[in-house]
Design a protein around this motif. Structure first.
Motif, mmCIF file in Angstrom:
data_model
loop_
_atom_site.group_PDB
_atom_site.id
_atom_site.type_symbol
_atom_site.label_atom_id
_atom_site.label_comp_id
_atom_site.label_asym_id
_atom_site.label_seq_id
_atom_site.Cartn_x
_atom_site.Cartn_y
_atom_site.Cartn_z
ATOM 1 N N GLY A 96 1.082 -108.086 112.572
ATOM 2 C CA GLY A 96 1.988 -109.187 112.291
ATOM 3 C C GLY A 96 1.765 -110.425 113.131
ATOM 4 O O GLY A 96 2.521 -111.400 113.012
ATOM 5 N N LEU A 97 0.725 -110.434 113.993
ATOM 6 C CA LEU A 97 0.503 -111.569 114.885
ATOM 7 C C LEU A 97 -0.668 -112.452 114.464
ATOM 8 O O LEU A 97 -1.025 -113.385 115.194
ATOM 9 N N PHE A 123 -7.777 -109.189 117.108
ATOM 10 C CA PHE A 123 -7.788 -107.739 116.996
ATOM 11 C C PHE A 123 -8.814 -107.246 115.984
ATOM 12 O O PHE A 123 -9.526 -106.263 116.235
ATOM 13 N N ALA A 124 -8.950 -107.918 114.860
ATOM 14 C CA ALA A 124 -9.922 -107.491 113.842
ATOM 15 C C ALA A 124 -11.338 -107.574 114.399
ATOM 16 O O ALA A 124 -12.170 -106.682 114.158
ATOM 17 N N ALA A 125 -11.643 -108.638 115.145
ATOM 18 C CA ALA A 125 -12.981 -108.783 115.723
ATOM 19 C C ALA A 125 -13.248 -107.689 116.755
ATOM 20 O O ALA A 125 -14.354 -107.134 116.818
ATOM 21 N N ALA A 143 1.964 -116.059 120.424
ATOM 22 C CA ALA A 143 2.531 -114.730 120.654
ATOM 23 C C ALA A 143 1.421 -113.710 120.861
ATOM 24 O O ALA A 143 1.530 -112.803 121.706
ATOM 25 N N ARG A 144 0.361 -113.846 120.081
ATOM 26 C CA ARG A 144 -0.769 -112.916 120.208
ATOM 27 C C ARG A 144 -1.399 -113.011 121.600
ATOM 28 O O ARG A 144 -1.785 -111.994 122.196
ATOM 29 N N GLY A 167 -3.138 -101.239 117.362
ATOM 30 C CA GLY A 167 -2.942 -101.781 116.031
ATOM 31 C C GLY A 167 -1.485 -102.109 115.759
ATOM 32 O O GLY A 167 -1.160 -103.146 115.166
ATOM 33 N N ARG A 168 -0.597 -101.227 116.237
ATOM 34 C CA ARG A 168 0.825 -101.474 116.022
ATOM 35 C C ARG A 168 1.308 -102.682 116.826
ATOM 36 O O ARG A 168 2.131 -103.469 116.367
ATOM 37 N N LEU A 169 0.767 -102.853 118.043
ATOM 38 C CA LEU A 169 1.185 -103.980 118.870
ATOM 39 C C LEU A 169 0.745 -105.324 118.290
ATOM 40 O O LEU A 169 1.478 -106.314 118.363
#
Length: 306
Positions: free
Chosen positions: A242-243, A218-220, A249-250, A237-239
């Motif tokens: 924490g992954l 997600f950051a990339a 899971a991600r 972002g909310r989804l």
């Protein structure tokens, strides 16, 4: 509570009439090359219309791109497409690259203006080069009868003077001889449908293929999105919160998000999808499976060449 007999999962029994293509990047190391060929072998049975290989900023991967595309053309039954840009190259140099692809049996070029070598820099045409992708398409068509794909920006190219100027540029590229446009990735189906309304109103009738980016990091994706003017919805972002340390899971969340986007695009009439694989097969394969595609299917190459 009793379910109706006809209640079925969202993706059950789709017609399998979606057509897909996959994008890879040239490997830098032996380990990356192994991963790339594993991805190609996994995705090849889905009979993609073509697979493409990217070209680094400023032509920095020219040789590796050529070697990868030539190997795909030589060792597989896949239709291989090579990315080619205008950056830091004269028309003669680009012509030599195009000739080398043609001689290697490559008949499909993804023609792009290209990004400057320096992060955040602005594109400056080579003194003896092409000023942009429309000129590049025209030059390539004079060289050989390539099939050519170009880019489209549903959320407007970050350097475009306006949305209309960006649309005008897309039309110039298609009028110059390109067969289709592949969009920059986006995350909301409405983004694509609103863009298509504008495309059709502009008199453009070429295929505009939605580009799909499954989110493996997600950051990339946030960084890439900032560079190409793609909106990242807050809910994403909310989804993914924490992954970071839960890759399995991600992956499940990523596949779910991208598959839902594809399903909504499919419901709206889209039948072509181009996946930015980042040289990984799992997410793209899972999404294609949910769309009804199965390994070993056959496709009408005559239709695909149209």
């Amino acid at each position: 509570m009793t379910l109706k007999d006809d209640a079925a999962p969202l993706y059950a029994d789709l017609a399998g009439d979606a057509r897909v293509s996959f994008e890879f990047f040239p490997p830098r190391t032996e380990k990356m090359e192994t991963q790339l060929w594993s991805a190609i072998q996994t995705l090849a049975p889905l009979a993609p219309r073509f697979v493409s290989v990217t070209y680094g900023a400023g032509g920095s991967t020219r040789e590796r791109t050529h070697n990868t595309v030539a190997r795909i053309a030589r060792e597989t039954a896949l239709s291989a497409a090579a990315h080619l840009t205008c950056v830091a190259a004269s028309k003669a140099e680009i012509g030599d690259v195009a000739d080398a692809y043609w001689d290697a049996g490559v008949r499909h070029i993804v023609a792009l203006r290209g990004d400057p070598p320096e992060m955040g820099g602005r594109f400056e045409p080579h003194p003896d080069g092409y000023s942009g992708a429309a000129e590049l398409v025209e030059g390539l068509m004079k060289r050989h009868p390539f099939e050519i794909s170009v880019s489209a920006y549903p959320e407007v190219h970050p350097e475009a003077a306006s949305a209309q100027a960006d649309l005008d540029n897309l039309k110039r590229k298609l009028d110059a001889g390109a067969s289709r446009a592949i969009t920059q990735f986006f995350f909301a189906p409405e983004t694509y449908f609103r863009f298509m309304d504008k495309v059709l109103a502009a008199g453009i009738d070429a295929d505009i293929v939605p580009g799909i980016m499954p989110v493996s990091n997600f950051a990339a994706v946030q960084r890439m999105s900032a560079m190409c003017n793609t909106d990242v919805p807050d809910w994403m972002g909310r989804l993914f919160d924490g992954l970071d340390d839960l890759p399995a899971a991600r992956q499940l969340v990523s596949a779910t998000v991208a598959a839902e986007l594809c399903r909504k695009l499919y419901e709206g009439g889209a039948r072509d999808f181009h996946f930015y694989t980042l040289n990984r097969a799992e997410l793209s394969y899972a999404i294609c499976h949910l769309l009804g595609l199965r390994a070993g299917r056959t496709v009408d190459r005559q239709e695909d060449a149209a």
